[in-house]
Design a protein around this motif. Sequence first.
Motif, PDB file in Angstrom:
ATOM      1  N   GLY A 130       0.782  -1.221   0.000  1.00  0.00           N
ATOM      2  CA  GLY A 130       0.000   0.000   0.000  1.00  0.00           C
ATOM      3  C   GLY A 130       0.817   1.276   0.000  1.00  0.00           C
ATOM      4  O   GLY A 130       0.279   2.355   0.224  1.00  0.00           O
ATOM      5  N   GLN A 131       2.119   1.166  -0.232  1.00  0.00           N
ATOM      6  CA  GLN A 131       2.985   2.349  -0.248  1.00  0.00           C
ATOM      7  C   GLN A 131       3.954   2.243  -1.420  1.00  0.00           C
ATOM      8  O   GLN A 131       4.239   1.152  -1.900  1.00  0.00           O
ATOM      9  CB  GLN A 131       3.780   2.443   1.053  1.00  0.00           C
TER      10      GLN A 131
ATOM     11  N   ALA B 228      -0.049  -9.196   2.895  1.00  0.00           N
ATOM     12  CA  ALA B 228      -1.002  -9.954   3.707  1.00  0.00           C
ATOM     13  C   ALA B 228      -1.534 -11.155   2.940  1.00  0.00           C
ATOM     14  O   ALA B 228      -1.606 -11.147   1.709  1.00  0.00           O
ATOM     15  CB  ALA B 228      -2.148  -9.049   4.125  1.00  0.00           C
ATOM     16  N   ASP B 229      -1.922 -12.170   3.701  1.00  0.00           N
ATOM     17  CA  ASP B 229      -2.524 -13.360   3.091  1.00  0.00           C
ATOM     18  C   ASP B 229      -3.942 -13.095   2.610  1.00  0.00           C
ATOM     19  O   ASP B 229      -4.430 -13.784   1.728  1.00  0.00           O
ATOM     20  CB  ASP B 229      -2.529 -14.522   4.088  1.00  0.00           C
ATOM     21  N   ALA B 230      -4.633 -12.114   3.212  1.00  0.00           N
ATOM     22  CA  ALA B 230      -5.999 -11.756   2.806  1.00  0.00           C
ATOM     23  C   ALA B 230      -5.963 -10.398   2.133  1.00  0.00           C
ATOM     24  O   ALA B 230      -5.089  -9.569   2.398  1.00  0.00           O
ATOM     25  CB  ALA B 230      -6.898 -11.702   4.036  1.00  0.00           C
ATOM     26  N   PRO B 231      -6.932 -10.133   1.253  1.00  0.00           N
ATOM     27  CA  PRO B 231      -6.969  -8.816   0.615  1.00  0.00           C
ATOM     28  C   PRO B 231      -7.297  -7.733   1.641  1.00  0.00           C
ATOM     29  O   PRO B 231      -7.822  -8.032   2.710  1.00  0.00           O
ATOM     30  CB  PRO B 231      -8.097  -8.956  -0.432  1.00  0.00           C
ATOM     31  N   PRO B 232      -7.003  -6.475   1.333  1.00  0.00           N
ATOM     32  CA  PRO B 232      -7.326  -5.392   2.262  1.00  0.00           C
ATOM     33  C   PRO B 232      -8.785  -5.459   2.685  1.00  0.00           C
ATOM     34  O   PRO B 232      -9.680  -5.620   1.852  1.00  0.00           O
ATOM     35  CB  PRO B 232      -7.044  -4.120   1.472  1.00  0.00           C
ATOM     36  N   GLY B 233      -9.009  -5.378   3.977  1.00  0.00           N
ATOM     37  CA  GLY B 233     -10.361  -5.454   4.511  1.00  0.00           C
ATOM     38  C   GLY B 233     -10.921  -6.862   4.544  1.00  0.00           C
ATOM     39  O   GLY B 233     -12.024  -7.099   5.015  1.00  0.00           O
ATOM     40  N   GLY B 234     -10.150  -7.837   4.041  1.00  0.00           N
ATOM     41  CA  GLY B 234     -10.600  -9.214   4.015  1.00  0.00           C
ATOM     42  C   GLY B 234     -10.351  -9.906   5.328  1.00  0.00           C
ATOM     43  O   GLY B 234      -9.627  -9.424   6.198  1.00  0.00           O
TER      44      GLY B 234
END
Length: 162
Positions: A67-68, A153-159
């Motif tokens: 995200g950066q 992360a292993d899950a998408p953002p917010g996931g």
Amino acid sequence: MTRLGLMCIGVVLFAVGCGPQEQAPQIDLEAERSALMDADAAWSETVGDVEKFVSFFAEGGRFLPPGQPLQEGKDAIREVVSGLMSLPGLKLQWRATAAEVSASGDLGYTVGAYEMSVNDAEGNPQTTIGKYLTAWKKQPDGQWKVVADCFNADAPPGGSQQ
């Protein structure tokens, strides 16, 4: 060129080819993999100390946080890591699960998993589980330094992390 001249050139080339060859130093790849795992483990102990964390990067190292934008060089990395380490409730741990080293013994990488928790606006811990890949380069003094670090992360953002 005469037959004798060609034979002389052939003998010289044969002699040069059969002469003692400079041997490349033998690299103990297993020892280097172990050293790389140790370096990664030591780096994981620096969470909370920005300067120690950044000291593991080589000059011109690259940091690719999710995200950066790409951060290049210790000053840029220090700024991002300082912000990360000041997040409320930060808990970060990682562990390498594998290391590989090039046949030349001067480049390698570690792969592993991480867990990071930070507090949300209400002060509740929010945990992210993910994986990372870190590229290392052996320095002239024999130390391994990070030349690129990437994690996500292993899950998408917010996931969900379940």
